[in-house]
Design an enzyme around this catalytic site. Sequence first.
Site, PDB file in Angstrom:
ATOM      1  N   ARG A   1       0.842  -1.202   0.000  1.00  0.00           N
ATOM      2  CA  ARG A   1       0.000   0.000   0.000  1.00  0.00           C
ATOM      3  C   ARG A   1       0.875   1.248   0.000  1.00  0.00           C
ATOM      4  NH1 ARG A   1      -1.541  -2.343   5.261  1.00  0.00           N
ATOM      5  NH2 ARG A   1      -0.131  -1.505   6.822  1.00  0.00           N
TER       6      ARG A   1
ATOM      7  N   ASP B   1      15.570   5.588   6.957  1.00  0.00           N
ATOM      8  CA  ASP B   1      14.718   5.910   8.111  1.00  0.00           C
ATOM      9  C   ASP B   1      14.683   4.748   9.109  1.00  0.00           C
ATOM     10  OD1 ASP B   1      12.740   7.679   9.434  1.00  0.00           O
ATOM     11  OD2 ASP B   1      11.304   6.094   8.944  1.00  0.00           O
TER      12      ASP B   1
ATOM     13  N   ASP C   1       7.845  -7.030  -7.577  1.00  0.00           N
ATOM     14  CA  ASP C   1       7.005  -7.554  -6.507  1.00  0.00           C
ATOM     15  C   ASP C   1       6.431  -8.877  -7.006  1.00  0.00           C
ATOM     16  OD1 ASP C   1       4.871  -8.228  -4.763  1.00  0.00           O
ATOM     17  OD2 ASP C   1       4.609  -6.127  -4.201  1.00  0.00           O
TER      18      ASP C   1
ATOM     19  N   GLU D   1      17.864   0.312  16.904  1.00  0.00           N
ATOM     20  CA  GLU D   1      17.188   1.596  17.116  1.00  0.00           C
ATOM     21  C   GLU D   1      16.952   1.820  18.606  1.00  0.00           C
ATOM     22  OE1 GLU D   1      13.663   1.816  14.693  1.00  0.00           O
ATOM     23  OE2 GLU D   1      14.759   1.558  12.829  1.00  0.00           O
TER      24      GLU D   1
ATOM     25  N   ALA E   1      11.166   1.306   4.844  1.00  0.00           N
ATOM     26  CA  ALA E   1      10.404   0.101   5.189  1.00  0.00           C
ATOM     27  C   ALA E   1      10.962  -0.525   6.461  1.00  0.00           C
ATOM     28  CB  ALA E   1      10.427  -0.878   4.017  1.00  0.00           C
ATOM     29  N   ARG E   2      11.893  -1.453   6.329  1.00  0.00           N
ATOM     30  CA  ARG E   2      12.557  -2.091   7.465  1.00  0.00           C
ATOM     31  C   ARG E   2      13.995  -2.405   7.084  1.00  0.00           C
ATOM     32  NH1 ARG E   2       8.880  -0.507   9.990  1.00  0.00           N
ATOM     33  NH2 ARG E   2       7.514  -1.593  11.468  1.00  0.00           N
TER      34      ARG E   2
ATOM     35  N   ALA F   1       9.064   8.289   9.542  1.00  0.00           N
ATOM     36  CA  ALA F   1       8.447   8.600   8.256  1.00  0.00           C
ATOM     37  C   ALA F   1       6.929   8.730   8.332  1.00  0.00           C
ATOM     38  CB  ALA F   1       8.823   7.541   7.219  1.00  0.00           C
ATOM     39  N   ALA F   2       6.296   7.994   9.242  1.00  0.00           N
ATOM     40  CA  ALA F   2       4.822   8.035   9.310  1.00  0.00           C
ATOM     41  C   ALA F   2       4.298   9.002  10.364  1.00  0.00           C
ATOM     42  CB  ALA F   2       4.281   6.634   9.603  1.00  0.00           C
TER      43      ALA F   2
ATOM     44  N   HIS G   1      13.468   6.898  12.136  1.00  0.00           N
ATOM     45  CA  HIS G   1      12.269   6.054  12.043  1.00  0.00           C
ATOM     46  C   HIS G   1      11.014   6.876  12.350  1.00  0.00           C
ATOM     47  CE1 HIS G   1      10.801   1.610  12.411  1.00  0.00           C
ATOM     48  NE2 HIS G   1       9.948   2.362  11.737  1.00  0.00           N
TER      49      HIS G   1
END
Length: 331
Positions: free
Chosen positions: A161, A265, A181, A270, A241-242, A291-292, A289
């Site tokens: 998404r 990010d 993907d 962490e 992402a990760r 971004a959101a 970390h």
Amino acid sequence: MAEKLRIVLAATPSYLKMVFAPESMARLETLGDVVILPDPGNADALRAALPGSDVLITSWGAAPLTAEVLDGADRLRLIAHSASSVKHFVTDEVFRRGLRITQAGQAMAEPVAEVSLAFTLSLLHRIQRFDHGMHAGRWRDPVPPQHGLTASRIGVVGASRTGAEYIRMLVALGAEVVAYDPYLTDERAAGLGVQRIDLDELLRTSRVVALHAPTLPETHHLIGGRELALMPDGAALVNTARSWLVDMDALLDELRSGRLDAALDVFDEEPLPTDSPFRGLPNVLLTPHQAAATVECYFGMGAITADEIERYAAGQPLRYELTEAALARMG
């Protein structure tokens, strides 16, 4: 709605304030009685609150939904997660009992995609390199060639998404976008306006590679030393992402050489240690970390949660329901 729901909301006071705006709380209270558990990780308190409850709203730090926790949940039918990933607390018991699950991760797609886009533009224009030089008192340090977005091929690994939202932004701005993907169909790729290619070709031909793949066993170190070596000199990697997706030691070697640039990010450890070698590299843009972490994103999670419960109460299809099969492909 035939009768009022009993809703258990397991979230800390700070999370409640950050995610559930007054409007969202009012919507929940219109649906029924809302019981707030201030410690979402307290399994005993959760087990005691579930009997007679119809809906459970979970949040960060949710207690695992084991058989012991769920045994008294005689009326529970819906679990509404007010954040993104549910893998840390959803167990096989949830599906065995036929409970439905929905989550609010869609609210994170736009802000994370925006940060990925900001990273992409910064890397193309070498802003991170100029910024480091200016802070050090220098002027116009030599850098690799700068490029414009519309003259660049951008490779997207993972049409999740967030990946799909990032692709939408890139296509709207006129970039050439390719994607890798395994679950992306030709029909969906055409709808997104991207070309499907294999990972090696994407790495060899993209000026910027952005990662949006899920955290799965098969994606661990998807981008390792071999893959990074395929990227052309002067190319750049974006990861919002990760860090699971990247062999960070191999990435560090490439970045130290100056051959590649990166914007990161997410990290293996962490908070990122103060002595991390990533901190001193002029060709790396770092964020913690976050971004959101927009106000709108957090309130959006609460609004989606309320909307999903309203839809459930009205007997309407849920927009973001998770099936057991779909969950196996998600991070």
